[in-house]
Design a protein around this motif. Structure first.
Motif, mmCIF file in Angstrom:
data_model
loop_
_atom_site.group_PDB
_atom_site.id
_atom_site.type_symbol
_atom_site.label_atom_id
_atom_site.label_comp_id
_atom_site.label_asym_id
_atom_site.label_seq_id
_atom_site.Cartn_x
_atom_site.Cartn_y
_atom_site.Cartn_z
ATOM 1 N N PRO A 148 12.305 40.069 13.915
ATOM 2 C CA PRO A 148 12.483 40.431 15.333
ATOM 3 C C PRO A 148 11.265 41.084 15.964
ATOM 4 O O PRO A 148 11.050 40.929 17.176
ATOM 5 C CB PRO A 148 13.670 41.410 15.286
ATOM 6 N N ASN A 149 10.469 41.840 15.195
ATOM 7 C CA ASN A 149 9.323 42.553 15.761
ATOM 8 C C ASN A 149 8.012 41.811 15.532
ATOM 9 O O ASN A 149 6.944 42.410 15.509
ATOM 10 C CB ASN A 149 9.235 43.978 15.207
ATOM 11 N N PHE A 150 8.093 40.492 15.395
ATOM 12 C CA PHE A 150 6.893 39.667 15.228
ATOM 13 C C PHE A 150 6.246 39.451 16.595
ATOM 14 O O PHE A 150 6.916 39.046 17.547
ATOM 15 C CB PHE A 150 7.245 38.328 14.600
ATOM 16 N N LYS A 151 4.946 39.710 16.693
ATOM 17 C CA LYS A 151 4.255 39.604 17.983
ATOM 18 C C LYS A 151 3.556 38.268 18.166
ATOM 19 O O LYS A 151 3.784 37.552 19.159
ATOM 20 C CB LYS A 151 3.232 40.748 18.139
ATOM 21 N N ILE A 152 2.661 37.903 17.235
ATOM 22 C CA ILE A 152 1.761 36.776 17.460
ATOM 23 C C ILE A 152 1.115 36.420 16.130
ATOM 24 O O ILE A 152 1.043 37.264 15.219
ATOM 25 C CB ILE A 152 0.696 37.158 18.520
ATOM 26 N N LEU A 153 0.634 35.175 15.988
ATOM 27 C CA LEU A 153 0.002 34.738 14.747
ATOM 28 C C LEU A 153 -1.422 34.259 14.993
ATOM 29 O O LEU A 153 -1.666 33.433 15.875
ATOM 30 C CB LEU A 153 0.806 33.610 14.097
ATOM 31 N N GLU A 154 -2.327 34.778 14.200
ATOM 32 C CA GLU A 154 -3.725 34.354 14.225
ATOM 33 C C GLU A 154 -3.840 32.905 13.761
ATOM 34 O O GLU A 154 -3.123 32.467 12.866
ATOM 35 C CB GLU A 154 -4.535 35.267 13.299
ATOM 36 N N HIS A 155 -4.763 32.152 14.356
ATOM 37 C CA HIS A 155 -4.930 30.748 13.993
ATOM 38 C C HIS A 155 -6.392 30.337 14.090
ATOM 39 O O HIS A 155 -7.009 30.443 15.147
ATOM 40 C CB HIS A 155 -4.088 29.856 14.921
ATOM 41 N N PHE A 156 -6.931 29.899 12.953
ATOM 42 C CA PHE A 156 -8.296 29.392 12.889
ATOM 43 C C PHE A 156 -8.361 27.872 12.872
ATOM 44 O O PHE A 156 -9.394 27.295 13.195
ATOM 45 C CB PHE A 156 -8.968 29.879 11.593
ATOM 46 N N ASN A 157 -7.297 27.224 12.437
ATOM 47 C CA ASN A 157 -7.408 25.837 12.006
ATOM 48 C C ASN A 157 -7.862 24.867 13.092
ATOM 49 O O ASN A 157 -8.433 23.818 12.790
ATOM 50 C CB ASN A 157 -6.088 25.373 11.395
ATOM 51 N N ASP A 158 -7.615 25.183 14.355
ATOM 52 C CA ASP A 158 -8.049 24.291 15.429
ATOM 53 C C ASP A 158 -9.553 24.352 15.685
ATOM 54 O O ASP A 158 -10.112 23.458 16.328
ATOM 55 C CB ASP A 158 -7.327 24.649 16.730
ATOM 56 N N GLU A 174 2.702 19.929 2.530
ATOM 57 C CA GLU A 174 2.368 19.437 1.199
ATOM 58 C C GLU A 174 0.860 19.382 1.034
ATOM 59 O O GLU A 174 0.146 18.957 1.941
ATOM 60 C CB GLU A 174 2.951 18.035 0.969
ATOM 61 N N LEU A 175 0.380 19.783 -0.131
ATOM 62 C CA LEU A 175 -1.043 19.696 -0.450
ATOM 63 C C LEU A 175 -1.353 18.310 -0.987
ATOM 64 O O LEU A 175 -0.700 17.831 -1.913
ATOM 65 C CB LEU A 175 -1.417 20.752 -1.489
ATOM 66 N N ASP A 176 -2.354 17.661 -0.414
ATOM 67 C CA ASP A 176 -2.851 16.379 -0.917
ATOM 68 C C ASP A 176 -4.003 16.684 -1.868
ATOM 69 O O ASP A 176 -5.115 16.987 -1.430
ATOM 70 C CB ASP A 176 -3.318 15.509 0.254
ATOM 71 N N THR A 177 -3.732 16.647 -3.160
ATOM 72 C CA THR A 177 -4.746 17.068 -4.136
ATOM 73 C C THR A 177 -5.945 16.131 -4.165
ATOM 74 O O THR A 177 -7.066 16.573 -4.432
ATOM 75 C CB THR A 177 -4.138 17.176 -5.539
ATOM 76 N N GLU A 178 -5.733 14.852 -3.892
ATOM 77 C CA GLU A 178 -6.862 13.929 -3.850
ATOM 78 C C GLU A 178 -7.771 14.244 -2.674
ATOM 79 O O GLU A 178 -9.003 14.233 -2.806
ATOM 80 C CB GLU A 178 -6.365 12.485 -3.781
ATOM 81 N N ILE A 236 -11.377 19.732 7.096
ATOM 82 C CA ILE A 236 -10.419 19.731 5.989
ATOM 83 C C ILE A 236 -8.984 19.505 6.466
ATOM 84 O O ILE A 236 -8.031 19.784 5.738
ATOM 85 C CB ILE A 236 -10.500 21.033 5.172
ATOM 86 N N ALA A 237 -8.821 18.994 7.662
ATOM 87 C CA ALA A 237 -7.485 18.841 8.233
ATOM 88 C C ALA A 237 -6.591 17.966 7.368
ATOM 89 O O ALA A 237 -5.375 18.184 7.286
ATOM 90 C CB ALA A 237 -7.584 18.264 9.639
ATOM 91 N N GLY A 244 -6.481 31.815 6.458
ATOM 92 C CA GLY A 244 -6.401 30.725 5.499
ATOM 93 C C GLY A 244 -6.275 29.388 6.192
ATOM 94 O O GLY A 244 -6.590 29.223 7.375
ATOM 95 N N GLY A 245 -5.790 28.409 5.441
ATOM 96 C CA GLY A 245 -5.578 27.079 5.976
ATOM 97 C C GLY A 245 -4.134 26.869 6.371
ATOM 98 O O GLY A 245 -3.375 27.814 6.624
ATOM 99 N N ALA A 246 -3.721 25.600 6.364
ATOM 100 C CA ALA A 246 -2.426 25.232 6.927
ATOM 101 C C ALA A 246 -1.245 25.728 6.103
ATOM 102 O O ALA A 246 -0.172 25.993 6.659
ATOM 103 C CB ALA A 246 -2.352 23.718 7.088
#
Length: 384
Positions: A311-321, A355-359, A327-328, A295-297
């Motif tokens: 505690p057993n969290f390994k890593i997080l996938e990231h597409f946004n970069d 926060e989502l900027d709806t405009e 759409i940043a 997804g997005g941010a």
């Protein structure tokens, strides 16, 4: 405090549409949630319209467990991807409201943090010419941005089987990436549930010299015995779970010990607390958690709330970069990867911290993008 209603906002990109949901309250606080549907956005929006009337409007946003219970079981039918995704966006928005009201990040409300930093792995970086040279250059760019992990699907249009020439070419792409990033960067290999167990095992053995950090979804997700067959015959860790949308359905996966890493999507599995409950069960089976995050941010921020207290969290996938530059500006406060460490730093902002900027969102209308795994050249057009 009571929920007065919800509004939905679909943001389009060339390769996927993102659905944002704002939950409004009678005290003026608003929370935000997000998910990404694959060809089911209209179904999600339709479900949310009905759920707003049947369950959401008038509810106490602090009573997250009760609202989730009513949305999941109150309509009697079994909750599939549409329902659990609808629950997820509303659930994470309620946590956002609760955190804002109490002046605390969501992770603080879920037991407190166990880490200050969360490692990220890059996805979406390989929208380049599908050649060893192209992938080598792109992978170098990922490392230069500070990432210490990345993922690749090198298999083109393979399905169930992959012939000798296509197999050699896939291996050459992985070889090029490993050469580009060096021996210490984690390199995940994605199979998108394409293959038969025999093909997946053969490919895993051919890729073994390049030390994949995991083999992801080697077989279709419906047959867990087939997955266990692969897990028994390969030495590298096996990851799966992005297409399992109910934590109860992970029970058989744990019992069979068919996966070393699970990949629930916070935007599909019913939200942050549901994912936290699943992570706790995974911990009792010595299984790590690495959420699917396409997804997005906002979804990234929600996933990081989970990461902070797990505690057993390994890593997080990231597409946004790599896939979302256009759409940043849609989300204020978007989490960023530290180029010095390749990690996210845990936010102390109240709620989800975004926060989502709806405009700004309105400037990116829905594109009805499709993800077609079998289409020619799909890797260059639509990362997943």
């Amino acid at each position: 405090m009571r929920i007065t209603g919800i509004t939905t906002h679909v943001v389009g990109t060339p390769w996927r549409d993102l659905t944002y949901v704002l939950v409004h309250t009678d005290e003026g606080l608003t929370g935000v949630g997000e998910t990404r549907m694959l060809g089911h956005t209209d179904a999600l929006l339709g479900y949310l319209r009905e759920a707003e009337v049947n369950h959401i409007a008038g509810s106490d946003p602090f009573a997250v467990e009760d609202l989730v219970r009513r949305m999941k079981y109150g309509d009697f039918g079994r909750a599939g991807e549409i329902v659990t995704s609808g629950i997820a966006v509303v659930e994470m928005a309620c946590w956002d409201i609760k955190g804002k009201a109490l002046g605390a990040p969501v992770w603080q409300l879920l037991g407190g943090k166990v880490t200050e930093r969360v490692k990220a792995y890059a996805n979406g970086w390989y929208t380049t010419e599908r050649t060893p040279e192209g992938y080598h250059a792109a992978a170098r760019g990922v490392v230069e941005r500070g990432y210490r992990a990345l993922k690749i699907d090198p298999f083109g249009n393979g399905r169930l089987e992959l012939d000798a020439a296509a197999s050699r070419y896939a291996v050459s792409l992985v070889e090029a990436v490993r050469d580009a990033v060096g021996p210490d960067v984690e390199l995940m290999v994605e199979m998108h549930g394409r293959f038969s167990p025999a093909t997946a095992v053969r490919l895993a053995r051919e890729l073994a010299p390049y030390r994949p950090a995991w083999l992801e979804e080697p077989v279709p997700p419906e047959n867990l015995k087939a997955l266990a067959k692969v897990a028994e015959r390969v030495e590298m860790p096996v990851a799966t779970g992005e297409r399992i949308h109910d934590r109860i359905e992970f029970r058989e996966l744990f019992e069979s010990q068919a996966a070393d890493i699970i990949q629930p999507d916070v935007g599909h599995i019913g939200g942050i607390l549901e994912a936290r409950k699943l992570a706790a069960t995974a911990e009792t089976h010595y299984v790590l958690v690495a959420p699917h995050n396409v997804g997005g941010a906002v979804l990234t921020a929600a996933s990081l709330q989970l990461a902070a207290c797990t505690p057993n969290f390994k890593i997080l996938e990231h597409f946004n970069d790599f896939a979302d530059a256009e759409i940043a500006k849609v989300v204020r406060g978007a989490p960023e990867v530290d180029p010095e460490t390749g990690c996210f730093t845990i936010s102390y902002a109240p709620g989800l911290g975004v926060e989502l900027d709806t405009e700004a969102a309105a400037a990116f209308p829905r594109q009805r993008a499709r993800f077609d795994l079998w289409a020619e050249g799909w890797e260059r057009r639509r990362p997943a």
